[in-house]
Design an enzyme around this catalytic site. Structure first.
Site, short mmCIF file in Angstrom:
data_model
loop_
_atom_site.label_atom_id
_atom_site.label_comp_id
_atom_site.label_asym_id
_atom_site.label_seq_id
_atom_site.Cartn_x
_atom_site.Cartn_y
_atom_site.Cartn_z
N HIS A 1 2.38 0.46 -7.41
CA HIS A 1 3.35 1.75 -7.76
C HIS A 1 2.66 2.81 -7.07
O HIS A 1 3.47 3.99 -7.21
CB HIS A 1 3.34 1.72 -9.31
CG HIS A 1 2.58 2.26 -10.02
ND1 HIS A 1 1.43 1.36 -10.80
CD2 HIS A 1 2.07 3.71 -10.34
CE1 HIS A 1 0.80 2.34 -11.35
NE2 HIS A 1 0.91 3.49 -11.16
N ASP B 1 1.49 -5.63 -9.76
CA ASP B 1 1.18 -4.15 -9.55
C ASP B 1 -0.08 -3.97 -8.70
O ASP B 1 -1.00 -3.00 -8.95
CB ASP B 1 1.32 -3.41 -10.74
CG ASP B 1 1.16 -1.76 -10.56
OD1 ASP B 1 1.79 -1.58 -9.51
OD2 ASP B 1 0.62 -1.28 -11.22
N GLY C 1 -2.57 9.72 -11.73
CA GLY C 1 -3.60 9.87 -10.93
C GLY C 1 -4.59 8.98 -10.81
O GLY C 1 -5.34 8.65 -9.84
N ASN C 2 -5.02 8.51 -11.93
CA ASN C 2 -6.01 7.34 -12.28
C ASN C 2 -5.21 5.98 -11.89
O ASN C 2 -6.19 5.16 -11.30
CB ASN C 2 -6.35 7.20 -13.54
CG ASN C 2 -7.70 8.27 -14.05
OD1 ASN C 2 -7.41 9.00 -14.77
ND2 ASN C 2 -8.69 7.87 -13.49
N SER C 3 -4.34 6.05 -11.66
CA SER C 3 -3.69 4.58 -11.23
C SER C 3 -4.23 3.95 -9.93
O SER C 3 -4.10 4.79 -8.89
CB SER C 3 -2.23 4.81 -10.94
OG SER C 3 -1.57 5.00 -12.17
N GLY D 1 12.57 -21.24 -12.08
CA GLY D 1 13.49 -20.67 -12.97
C GLY D 1 13.85 -20.72 -14.05
O GLY D 1 14.94 -21.12 -14.60
N VAL D 2 12.69 -20.45 -14.67
CA VAL D 2 12.79 -20.20 -16.34
C VAL D 2 12.00 -19.25 -16.91
O VAL D 2 11.49 -18.45 -16.40
CB VAL D 2 12.11 -21.53 -17.11
CG1 VAL D 2 12.97 -23.00 -16.43
CG2 VAL D 2 10.76 -21.65 -16.83
#
Length: 719
Positions: free
Chosen positions: A109, A139, A232-234, A284-285
Site C-alpha cells: 500500500h 501487503d 509513514g511507518n508503513s 475457489g472457496v
C-alpha cells in the site's frame, strides 16, 4: 552463543529487577508498574541498578544499530484516477534494505499506484528506485536501488525467525512517522497470531482492504505490538533484541501496531525478486472456523465460487472439509484459517488435491485441481479526450458485480462537463461496462485503448462515436462526441466602451446609512492608474448616481451591472457625463470612454503536460491587484499538479514565473519558446525563478525524461 531464548530470559531478568526498584520507572520500560518507588536505596542496590541500566541500554543499542542503518524513507509519486482523469499525488512510507543488490522490502500500500520512487538512506543520500514487484494479498512489495549507487559496503538488515516470538517480548518499530524519518519506538509483543474477525469476536476472517476492491491479509497471522507507529511507518521494520527484522509494519493506531511476520515476508520477497509476482493456487472457496459449530475436526466451507475448482469437484457451501492429501484438519479457531489458506496457495498450480469431506453426516471423497489465483483489481487508465477513466474487469470484479463475464471495460469515473458526461444520453458516472465502440466489440482494456487511439487519430475527428454499454442489467447505446486533446484559445470579445474604475452597487439601505437614501448608484472603489479615468476628476468614494442626465434607481443586486451595460451601449471615444455625488453635492464629470481591458477569463493559456503546469498571460487587472509595474513581466501559474515535476519542486498556483534557466519570460510566446527548448534538450535540472508576494523564489525542477517507448509503457493516461 546467544539464542533468542537467552535474550528473552536476560531481558526479563533486567526488566523485573529494574521495575522493582526506583530506576525502573525512570527508564520508562514497557511493563513497569506505576506504584510508589523507594527513593532511599542502599549503595549496593544503586550500583546494581546502574549496572542493569547500562546493560539494557547496550542491549537496545546493539539491536538498533544492526537494522537502523538499513532503514530507508520512501517518497512515492502516485497516479490515481477519479473525476474522469489521471491525477498525480504523493505519499511517503518506510522500508528496509535487505540485500547487497539494493533490494528494499516495504508495504504494497506504500508502492500502490506508484509512478516514481525515491528513497532516502540513513546517510541522507537520495536515490531513485524501481519497483520489482507487489503482492497485495500480503501487503508486501520490493523496490530496488542501483547497486552501483547503493555501494558494496552499504548496510543491510537480516530477517529473523518470527515463529519464536512470544507475547511480552520487546520489539522496536523503525520508520518515518508523519514523514519524520529515522524514528525508533519501543514496545512489547501483544499477540503473535492476530487475525481480524469482524465485530464482537466473529468467527470469519475479515477481508481487509487498503484500497477499494483489493483484499489483503488473507494468509497473515499478524504480529500485534504496542510500539508506536503512525502514518509513514508503513513498510518499516519490526526488530527484535537480536537486531533482526521479525516483521514488516503495516497498520496501527490507538497504541496497537500490526506487522506482517518475517517468515511470511521472506517467502513473498523471494518470489517477488525472482518472478515479479507471487505464484499461488486457489480452489475457489472461503473457510469458516468450527468454534461455534459444535464440531472438533474439519473446516466449514463458508462459500464456494461458482465454476471454480471446488465447485467443479462437486463441493458445496456448508460441506465440512475434513482432510487434504490424507492430513486431517482441525480448524476450530479463527487464527487457524490463514495457515490453511496459505498451505493451499503454496502448492503448484494444477496440483490434484485429494480431499475428504462430510455432507449431512455422510462421508465423501473427491479430487480438486488447483487453478492460478488471479488479481482482485484490474489495471486502470484515463482517456482524457473522452473525459472518462476505465478499468480492466477481473474475474473477482465480475463476480462481485454479478456480470456475465470479463468482456468489456468498467467505467470508473466521468469528468463533469466532458464528452462522456454530455453524451446523448450521458454515460453513468461509474459502474457502466462498455461493450463496443462503433459496433466493434471490446474485450478488454488493451483493446479499448487501441480502438480509442484509432478513433482519435482520424482526420478529421468523427462527429460522434457510437458507444454500447451495460448498466444495472440493461443494455444501452449512446453517442459520444470526441474532443480534441487541447481546447483552442477562446475567441476574445470585441472591445467595448469602458471607464477605468471599479465600483460597488449602493442600494437604498446602505445609501441611507451614508445620508442619501433617495440617491442610489455606484460607489467608486478604485480609479485604475494609467487609464483615462485617472486623469479625470473622479475620486474613490464618489457615488455615480446618473449617466448622461439619467438617474440610476437600483432595486437590488441584480442591477449591479447596470453602469457597465449602459456604457457598452456607447462608442469608444465618446464622452460620458457622469452625475457624481460628492460631499452631498451632485457634480457633472465628463470622461472620455476607452476600450475595455482584457479580463482574466479571456487570457491566453498554455498547458505543459511534461511539467504538468498551466500558465496564463498577465492581464491589466493582475498588475493592478498585485501592484506590479510594467517592468515586471512573466506568466502566472494557474494550475499545477501537486506531484508533477513543477509541483514537486515547490511551484505553486499564483506564482509569477519570471525566468527559466536564466532566460527572462516576457510573456506567453516567450514562455512557450523557452519550454519548447527545454523539452528538446531534456536537461537534468531546470531552474524556475518565480515571484510570490513580494519575494522571489528559486525552484529546481528535476524532470524524469523517459526514453522513446510506446505510450502504454510510460503512462496510463491516454491522449
Amino acid at each position: 552463543m546467544v539464542t533468542p531464548r537467552t535474550v528473552r530470559i536476560r531481558l526479563r531478568i533486567v526488566g523485573a529487577l529494574l521495575c522493582s526498584m526506583a530506576g525502573g520507572l525512570a527508564l520508562g520500560l514497557p511493563g513497569c508498574g506505576t506504584g510508589r518507588s523507594d527513593r532511599s536505596l542502599a549503595p549496593e542496590t544503586e550500583r546494581r541498578a546502574d549496572a542493569l541500566r547500562d546493560e539494557a541500554r547496550v542491549m537496545f543499542a546493539e539491536a538498533r544499530e544492526r537494522v537502523f542503518p538499513a532503514l530507508v524513507h520512501i517518497h512515492v509519486v502516485t497516479v490515481n484516477y477519479w473525476g474522469g482523469k489521471e491525477e498525480k499525488g504523493a505519499s511517503v512510507g518506510s522500508g528496509t534494505l535487505i540485500s547487497r543488490d539494493g533490494h528494499i522490502v516495504t508495504n504494497q500500500h506504500v508502492t500502490s499506484n506508484g509512478r516514481r520512487f525515491r528513497v532516502t538512506l540513513t546517510d541522507r543520500r537520495e536515490l531513485d528506485a524501481r519497483l520489482i514487484g507487489e503482492d497485495p494479498l500480503t501487503d508486501l512489495a520490493v523496490l530496488q536501488v542501483d547497486p552501483a549507487e547503493f555501494g558494496p559496503d552499504a548496510p543491510v538488515a537480516d530477517f529473523g525467525d518470527s515463529d519464536v516470538l512470544e507475547v511480552g517480548d520487546y520489539v522496536m518499530a523503525m520508520g518515518s512517522p508523519f514523514s519524520l524519518s529515522r524514528s525508533v519506538t519501543l514496545g512489547i509483543v501483544s499477540n503473535t497470531e492476530r487475525v481480524f474477525g469482524g465485530e464482537f469476536g466473529g468467527d470469519e476472517v475479515e477481508e481487509l482492504e487498503f484500497e477499494s476492491g483489493q483484499r489483503t491479509g488473507l494468509f497473515t497471522n499478524w504480529i500485534q505490538h504496542d510500539a508506536a507507529i503512525n502514518p509513514g511507518n508503513s513498510g518499516g521494520p519490526l526488530v527484535n533484541l537480536r537486531g533482526e527484522v521479525i516483521g514488516v509494519n503495516a497498520l496501527g493506531g490507538s497504541n496497537m501496531g500490526f506487522a506482517i511476520p518475517s517468515n511470511l515476508a521472506q517467502r513473498v520477497v523471494a518470489d517477488l525478486i525472482a518472478h515479479g509476482a507471487v505464484p499461488r493456487s486457489e480452489i475457489g472457496v472461503s473457510f469458516k472456523a468450527l468454534q461455534r459449530a459444535g464440531r472438533e475436526r474439519g473446516v466449514l466451507l463458508n462459500s464456494v465460487v461458482a465454476g471454480g475448482p471446488a465447485d467443479r469437484a462437486g463441493l458445496q457451501a456448508g460441506d465440512i472439509l475434513v482432510a487434504v492429501e490424507g492430513e486431517e484438519l482441525a480448524v476450530r479457531f479463527l487464527e487457524q484459517v490463514p495457515p490453511l489458506m496459505k498451505r493451499i496457495a503454496q502448492v503448484p498450480v494444477g496440483t490434484e488435491l485429494r480431499v475428504r469431506y462430510e455432507r449431512e453426516g455422510e462421508a465423501h471423497e473427491t479430487t480438486i485441481v488447483t487453478q492460478p489465483m488471479q488479481r482482485d483489481r484490474g489495471d486502470e487508465a484515463a482517456f482524457r479526450a473522452w473525459g472518462l477513466t476505465a478499468m480492466e474487469i477481473t474475474p473477482k470484479m465480475a463476480r462481485d458485480r454479478r456480470l456475465d463475464g470479463t468482456a468489456g471495460v468498467l467505467v470508473s469515473s466521468i469528468r463533469s462537463g466532458g464528452p462522456a458526461a454530455t453524451a446523448e444520453p450521458p454515460l453513468p458516472w461509474s459502474g457502466a461496462v462498455i461493450r463496443a465502440l462503433d459496433g466493434q466489440p471490446v474485450q478488454d482494456l488493451e483493446q479499448f485503448t487501441t480502438r480509442y487511439r484509432e478513433i482519435m487519430q482520424q482526420e478529421p475527428l468523427p462527429e460522434f462515436v457510437l458507444v454500447e454499454f451495460d448498466h444495472q442489467g440493461r443494455n444501452h447505446v449512446t453517442l459520444l462526441k470526441p474532443k480534441p486533446e487541447d481546447d483552442p484559445d477562446l475567441p476574445r470579445e470585441v472591445p467595448k466602451a469602458w471607464i477605468g474604475i471599479a465600483t460597488q452597487p449602493l442600494l437604498r439601505d446602505l445609501a441611507a446609512q451614508l445620508g442619501h437614501p433617495e440617491q442610489t448608484g455606484f460607489r467608486i472603489t478604485r480609479v485604475y492608474p494609467g487609464t483615462v479615468a485617472a486623469g479625470s476628476e473622479l475620486q474613490v468614494g464618489d457615488v455615480i448616481v446618473g449617466l448622461n442626465g439619467t438617474p440610476f434607481r437600483l432595486r437590488g443586486l441584480e442591477d449591479g451591472a447596470l453602469l457597465s451595460r449602459e456604457l457598452r451601449r456607447m462608442e469608444i471615444g465618446d464622452a460620458a457625463t457622469l452625475q457624481v455625488l460628492r460631499d452631498r453635492s451632485v457634480l457633472d464629470v465628463s470622461v472620455k470612454l476607452e476600450p475595455t481591458r482584457l479580463p482574466r477569463e479571456e487570457a491566453r493559456r498554455d498547458r505543459n503536460r511534461d511539467f504538468e503546469l498551466t500558465v496564463r498571460e498577465v492581464t491589466f487587472f493582475d498588475r493592478d491587484e498585485n501592484r506590479w509595474t510594467e517592468e515586471i513581466e512573466g506568466v502566472i501559474v494557474e494550475q499545477v499538479e501537486a506531484a508533477g515535476w513543477a509541483g514537486l519542486a515547490g511551484i505553486q498556483t499564483g506564482d509569477l514565473i519570471l525566468r527559466i534557466d536564466g532566460k527572462p519570460v516576457r510573456g506567453l510566446p516567450t514562455y512557450r519558446k523557452i519550454m519548447a527548448e527545454v523539452t528538446a534538450n531534456e536537461p537534468v535540472r531546470v531552474v524556475f525563478v518565480v515571484l510570490r508576494g513580494v519575494r522571489t523564489h528559486f525552484h529546481f525542477v528535476e524532470p524524469e525524461w523517459l526514453p522513446t517507448v510506446t505510450e502504454s509503457e510510460t503512462s496510463k493516461e491516454t491522449d
